[in-house]
Design an enzyme around this catalytic site. Sequence first.
Site, PDB file in Angstrom:
ATOM      1  N   THR A   1       0.856  -1.189   0.000  1.00 15.69           N
ATOM      2  CA  THR A   1       0.000   0.000   0.000  1.00 15.69           C
ATOM      3  C   THR A   1       0.894   1.240   0.000  1.00 15.69           C
ATOM      4  OG1 THR A   1      -1.655  -1.235   1.230  1.00 15.69           O
ATOM      5  CG2 THR A   1      -1.872   1.162   1.252  1.00 15.69           C
TER       6      THR A   1
ATOM      7  N   CYS B   1      -1.863  -9.424   2.265  1.00 17.03           N
ATOM      8  CA  CYS B   1      -2.669  -9.108   1.071  1.00 17.03           C
ATOM      9  C   CYS B   1      -4.098  -8.644   1.304  1.00 17.03           C
ATOM     10  CB  CYS B   1      -2.647 -10.298   0.132  1.00 17.03           C
ATOM     11  SG  CYS B   1      -0.989 -10.557  -0.531  1.00 17.03           S
TER      12      CYS B   1
HETATM   13  P1  NAD Z   1       7.687 -10.327  -1.027  1.00 17.05           P
HETATM   14  O1  NAD Z   1       7.964  -9.007  -0.445  1.00 17.05           O
HETATM   15  O2  NAD Z   1       7.838 -11.570  -0.190  1.00 17.05           O
HETATM   16  O3  NAD Z   1       8.616 -10.557  -2.313  1.00 17.05           O
HETATM   17  C1  NAD Z   1       8.799  -9.602  -3.308  1.00 17.05           C
HETATM   18  C2  NAD Z   1      10.258  -9.650  -3.746  1.00 17.05           C
HETATM   19  O4  NAD Z   1      10.422  -8.760  -4.868  1.00 17.05           O
HETATM   20  C3  NAD Z   1      11.253  -9.164  -2.687  1.00 17.05           C
HETATM   21  O5  NAD Z   1      12.178 -10.202  -2.388  1.00 17.05           O
HETATM   22  C4  NAD Z   1      11.917  -7.935  -3.319  1.00 17.05           C
HETATM   23  O6  NAD Z   1      13.288  -7.814  -2.991  1.00 17.05           O
HETATM   24  C5  NAD Z   1      11.732  -8.219  -4.795  1.00 17.05           C
HETATM   25  N1  NAD Z   1      11.862  -7.019  -5.637  1.00 17.05           N
HETATM   26  C6  NAD Z   1      11.282  -5.798  -5.457  1.00 17.05           C
HETATM   27  N2  NAD Z   1      11.643  -4.962  -6.456  1.00 17.05           N
HETATM   28  C7  NAD Z   1      12.453  -5.672  -7.292  1.00 17.05           C
HETATM   29  C8  NAD Z   1      13.119  -5.364  -8.500  1.00 17.05           C
HETATM   30  N3  NAD Z   1      13.021  -4.150  -9.055  1.00 17.05           N
HETATM   31  N4  NAD Z   1      13.879  -6.324  -9.085  1.00 17.05           N
HETATM   32  C9  NAD Z   1      13.988  -7.547  -8.519  1.00 17.05           C
HETATM   33  N5  NAD Z   1      13.360  -7.911  -7.381  1.00 17.05           N
HETATM   34  C10 NAD Z   1      12.597  -6.984  -6.769  1.00 17.05           C
HETATM   35  O7  NAD Z   1       6.208 -10.250  -1.608  1.00 17.05           O
HETATM   36  P2  NAD Z   1       5.201 -11.469  -1.909  1.00 17.05           P
HETATM   37  O8  NAD Z   1       4.458 -11.852  -0.677  1.00 17.05           O
HETATM   38  O9  NAD Z   1       5.927 -12.520  -2.662  1.00 17.05           O
HETATM   39  O10 NAD Z   1       4.149 -10.750  -2.852  1.00 17.05           O
HETATM   40  C11 NAD Z   1       4.484 -10.386  -4.172  1.00 17.05           C
HETATM   41  C12 NAD Z   1       3.211 -10.092  -4.934  1.00 17.05           C
HETATM   42  O11 NAD Z   1       2.421 -11.294  -5.001  1.00 17.05           O
HETATM   43  C13 NAD Z   1       2.317  -9.029  -4.276  1.00 17.05           C
HETATM   44  O12 NAD Z   1       1.699  -8.264  -5.291  1.00 17.05           O
HETATM   45  C14 NAD Z   1       1.266  -9.859  -3.566  1.00 17.05           C
HETATM   46  O13 NAD Z   1       0.036  -9.162  -3.448  1.00 17.05           O
HETATM   47  C15 NAD Z   1       1.105 -11.037  -4.501  1.00 17.05           C
HETATM   48  N6  NAD Z   1       0.616 -12.254  -3.850  1.00 17.05           N
HETATM   49  C16 NAD Z   1       1.192 -12.692  -2.696  1.00 17.05           C
HETATM   50  C17 NAD Z   1       0.709 -13.864  -2.087  1.00 17.05           C
HETATM   51  C18 NAD Z   1       1.325 -14.373  -0.814  1.00 17.05           C
HETATM   52  O14 NAD Z   1       0.864 -15.398  -0.318  1.00 17.05           O
HETATM   53  N7  NAD Z   1       2.325 -13.734  -0.239  1.00 17.05           N
HETATM   54  C19 NAD Z   1      -0.338 -14.590  -2.666  1.00 17.05           C
HETATM   55  C20 NAD Z   1      -0.889 -14.112  -3.864  1.00 17.05           C
HETATM   56  C21 NAD Z   1      -0.413 -12.941  -4.440  1.00 17.05           C
HETATM   57  C1  UGA Z   2      -5.117 -15.141   1.071  1.00 20.66           C
HETATM   58  C2  UGA Z   2      -6.057 -15.889   0.105  1.00 20.66           C
HETATM   59  O1  UGA Z   2      -6.662 -16.982   0.813  1.00 20.66           O
HETATM   60  C3  UGA Z   2      -5.284 -16.430  -1.098  1.00 20.66           C
HETATM   61  O2  UGA Z   2      -6.199 -17.009  -2.026  1.00 20.66           O
HETATM   62  C4  UGA Z   2      -4.541 -15.261  -1.774  1.00 20.66           C
HETATM   63  O3  UGA Z   2      -3.765 -15.747  -2.861  1.00 20.66           O
HETATM   64  C5  UGA Z   2      -3.637 -14.598  -0.759  1.00 20.66           C
HETATM   65  O4  UGA Z   2      -4.437 -14.117   0.350  1.00 20.66           O
HETATM   66  C6  UGA Z   2      -2.931 -13.389  -1.313  1.00 20.66           C
HETATM   67  O5  UGA Z   2      -3.379 -12.776  -2.260  1.00 20.66           O
HETATM   68  O6  UGA Z   2      -1.902 -13.090  -0.690  1.00 20.66           O
HETATM   69  P1  UGA Z   2      -3.401 -15.818   2.969  1.00 20.66           P
HETATM   70  O7  UGA Z   2      -3.520 -14.391   3.354  1.00 20.66           O
HETATM   71  O8  UGA Z   2      -2.063 -16.400   2.797  1.00 20.66           O
HETATM   72  O9  UGA Z   2      -4.185 -16.074   1.592  1.00 20.66           O
HETATM   73  O10 UGA Z   2      -4.144 -16.738   4.056  1.00 20.66           O
HETATM   74  P2  UGA Z   2      -5.690 -17.036   4.367  1.00 20.66           P
HETATM   75  O11 UGA Z   2      -5.815 -18.456   4.674  1.00 20.66           O
HETATM   76  O12 UGA Z   2      -6.595 -16.488   3.353  1.00 20.66           O
HETATM   77  O13 UGA Z   2      -5.906 -16.247   5.730  1.00 20.66           O
HETATM   78  C7  UGA Z   2      -5.915 -14.835   5.769  1.00 20.66           C
HETATM   79  C8  UGA Z   2      -6.286 -14.372   7.164  1.00 20.66           C
HETATM   80  O14 UGA Z   2      -7.668 -14.606   7.426  1.00 20.66           O
HETATM   81  C9  UGA Z   2      -5.517 -15.082   8.275  1.00 20.66           C
HETATM   82  O15 UGA Z   2      -5.167 -14.143   9.262  1.00 20.66           O
HETATM   83  C10 UGA Z   2      -6.512 -16.097   8.800  1.00 20.66           C
HETATM   84  O16 UGA Z   2      -6.275 -16.469  10.128  1.00 20.66           O
HETATM   85  C11 UGA Z   2      -7.809 -15.331   8.637  1.00 20.66           C
HETATM   86  N1  UGA Z   2      -8.988 -16.214   8.517  1.00 20.66           N
HETATM   87  C12 UGA Z   2      -9.135 -17.028   7.449  1.00 20.66           C
HETATM   88  C13 UGA Z   2      -9.955 -16.195   9.509  1.00 20.66           C
HETATM   89  O17 UGA Z   2      -9.848 -15.458  10.509  1.00 20.66           O
HETATM   90  N2  UGA Z   2     -11.057 -16.999   9.377  1.00 20.66           N
HETATM   91  C14 UGA Z   2     -11.229 -17.816   8.314  1.00 20.66           C
HETATM   92  O18 UGA Z   2     -12.260 -18.539   8.256  1.00 20.66           O
HETATM   93  C15 UGA Z   2     -10.233 -17.833   7.320  1.00 20.66           C
END
Ligand code: NAD
Ligand code: UGA
Length: 450
Positions: free
Chosen positions: A93, A274
Site C-alpha cells: 500500500t 494481502c
Molecule cells: P515479497 O515481499 O515476499 O517478495 C517480493 C520480492 O520482490 C522481494 O524479495 C523484493 O526484494 C523483490 N523485488 C522488489 N523490487 C524488485 C526489482 N526491481 N527487481 C527484482 N526484485 C525486486 O512479496 P510477496 O508476498 O511474494 O508478494 C508479491 C506479490 O504477489 C504481491 O503483489 C502480492 O500481493 C502477490 N501475492 C502474494 C501472495 C502471498 O501469499 N504472499 C499470494 C498471492 C499474491
Molecule cells: C489469502 C487468500 O486466501 C489467497 O487465495 C490469496 O492468494 C492470498 O491471500 C494473497 O493474495 O496473498 P493468505 O492471506 O495467505 O491467503 O491466508 P488465508 O488463509 O486467506 O488467511 C488470511 C487471514 O484470514 C488469516 O489471518 C486467517 O487467520 C484469517 N482467517 C481465514 C480467519 O480469521 N477466518 C477464516 O475462516 C479464514
Amino acid sequence: MNKNIVCIGAGYIGGPTMAVIAKMNPDRKVIVVDINKDRIAAWNSADYSLPIYEPGLVDVVKEVRGKNLFFSTDIEGAVKECDIVFVGVNTPTKMFGRGAGRASDLQYWEKTARSIKEYAQGSKIVVEKSTLPVRTAAAMDAILNHDADRKFTVLSNPEFLAEGTAIKDLLEPDRVLIGGPQDEAGLKAIAEVVDIYATWVPREKILTTNVWSAELTKLAANAFLAQRVSSINAIAGLCEATGADVDEVARVIGADRRIGPKFLKAGPGFGGSCFKKDVLNLVYLCESFGLHTAAEYWMSVIKMNDHQQERIVTRLLEAMFNTLANKKIALFGFAFKADTGDTRETPAGTVARLLAEEHVRVAITDPKALDNARRDLSGLKGIEYEPDEYAAAEGADAIVLMTDWCHYPALDWIRIYGVMRKPALVYDTRNCLDAVTLRKIGFKVLNVGK
Ligand code: NAD
Ligand code: UGA
C-alpha cells in the site's frame, strides 16, 4: 522447444510458484531473480535454510534446485536468457502522496518494467504475477512497447495460493487464471502460458479471460474472502452479547451449499500481507471511478477487522478488573496464521502494541515467527520473546492465543496453570482449545463469539 522462464521477485510468491513450475516442467529452465542478495543467498544456501517457511517447500526445492531451477541476482542475464518473464515483486500500500494508505505503491513494479525493457533482446511474454490494480497491464504495455512494434505481450496470471498451504494450493489449484489481450498475439501468448500449467493442472481448471478481468478478479477474490471473515466476526460480537455460539452458527450457515463452510471461522481478524492491501486498493479504485457507495461498502470490511482486533484488548481489560498495567500477558502465536513465519499485518502485532500502551509486560512465543516479531516490534519496550511456551507462561496473568498452531491444544495445560499467577485467564481468540477442560483445571476462559 519449450521456452525458458525468469521470475523477477524471489519472495513468498516467486519462490514457491517457480519451484513448482520447475518441478512440473523439467524441460524448462526456470530462473528466479531478486535485488535482495541475502534472500537469494538463502534460497541457494547449502543447508536449505530458505528465506520463507512453507510446509513441503524444502522438498520441492531440493528436487529441482541446480537442475532446472536457479536463484540469482543477475537480473540482466536472466532476462536476456528467457522468453517468458513473470513479475512477482511486492506491491504494498502506498504510504505517501495521492492515494496514501489505499492505492498500490507501484514503484517496484515500474522499476521492473523498465529493467525488462532495458535488458530484453527480442520479443518476450511478460506475465503479471503480483496483485495489481486494474489496468496496470496498460502501463506495463506503454513502458515496454513505446518504441517497438509490439515486441512484448503483457498477460495477467494472478496467484491464488494461501500461505501455509502454498505447495498444496500450487499442486492442486481450484483454478489458474490467465488474462491477456484478445488479439492474435495476445491469444498466442495466453496459449503459451496455459502450456506451462497444463503439465499438471487439468485444462478445465485453467480459465482464460481478458487482461482487465484477470486483474480485477484477483482483487475481487481477496475482497470476497476478507468480507466473509469480517461478516462472521460481526456475528461473533452478537453471539457474545446474546449467548449464541459463533462456531455453531457458522457450522449451520456453512451447511447451506450456496454459502459453503470455508472462511467462516471467527477469530482475531484477518492478517497477512494481502487482504488489507487488496481491499484498500479496491476501495481506492472505486473512489477513483466515482463509485463512493461501493468504496464505503468495501471499507467497512477493513473497519470491522480493525474493530475485531481492538476488541481483544477491550475484553481483556473487562476480564482483568479494568487494569492491565504491570500485569504479564503471554501471546501464544505471532504469525498471522498457522504454518507460516509471516507476520505481515498480523493481528498479534496490533494486540502487542495495544497491550504495550496499557503498560503490560508482554511475552511472545511462536514456533516460526519470533525473529519477525522481534523485527516488527523493535523499539517497543517491555516485550519478551520466548521460544518455550511454558517459560512464556511463567508468572503470567493471562495467555492470549493468537495463532492456531496445531500443537497448542496438546500442551500440558495443567503445567501451564501451575506456573501462572492466579486468577489465570486464557483468551482463546481462535476457539481451538478445549474450554471445558481448561475450566476444570481452574482457568477462566474467554473465547471469540461465545
Ligand atoms: P515479497 O515481499 O515476499 O517478495 C517480493 C520480492 O520482490 C522481494 O524479495 C523484493 O526484494 C523483490 N523485488 C522488489 N523490487 C524488485 C526489482 N526491481 N527487481 C527484482 N526484485 C525486486 O512479496 P510477496 O508476498 O511474494 O508478494 C508479491 C506479490 O504477489 C504481491 O503483489 C502480492 O500481493 C502477490 N501475492 C502474494 C501472495 C502471498 O501469499 N504472499 C499470494 C498471492 C499474491
Ligand atoms: C489469502 C487468500 O486466501 C489467497 O487465495 C490469496 O492468494 C492470498 O491471500 C494473497 O493474495 O496473498 P493468505 O492471506 O495467505 O491467503 O491466508 P488465508 O488463509 O486467506 O488467511 C488470511 C487471514 O484470514 C488469516 O489471518 C486467517 O487467520 C484469517 N482467517 C481465514 C480467519 O480469521 N477466518 C477464516 O475462516 C479464514
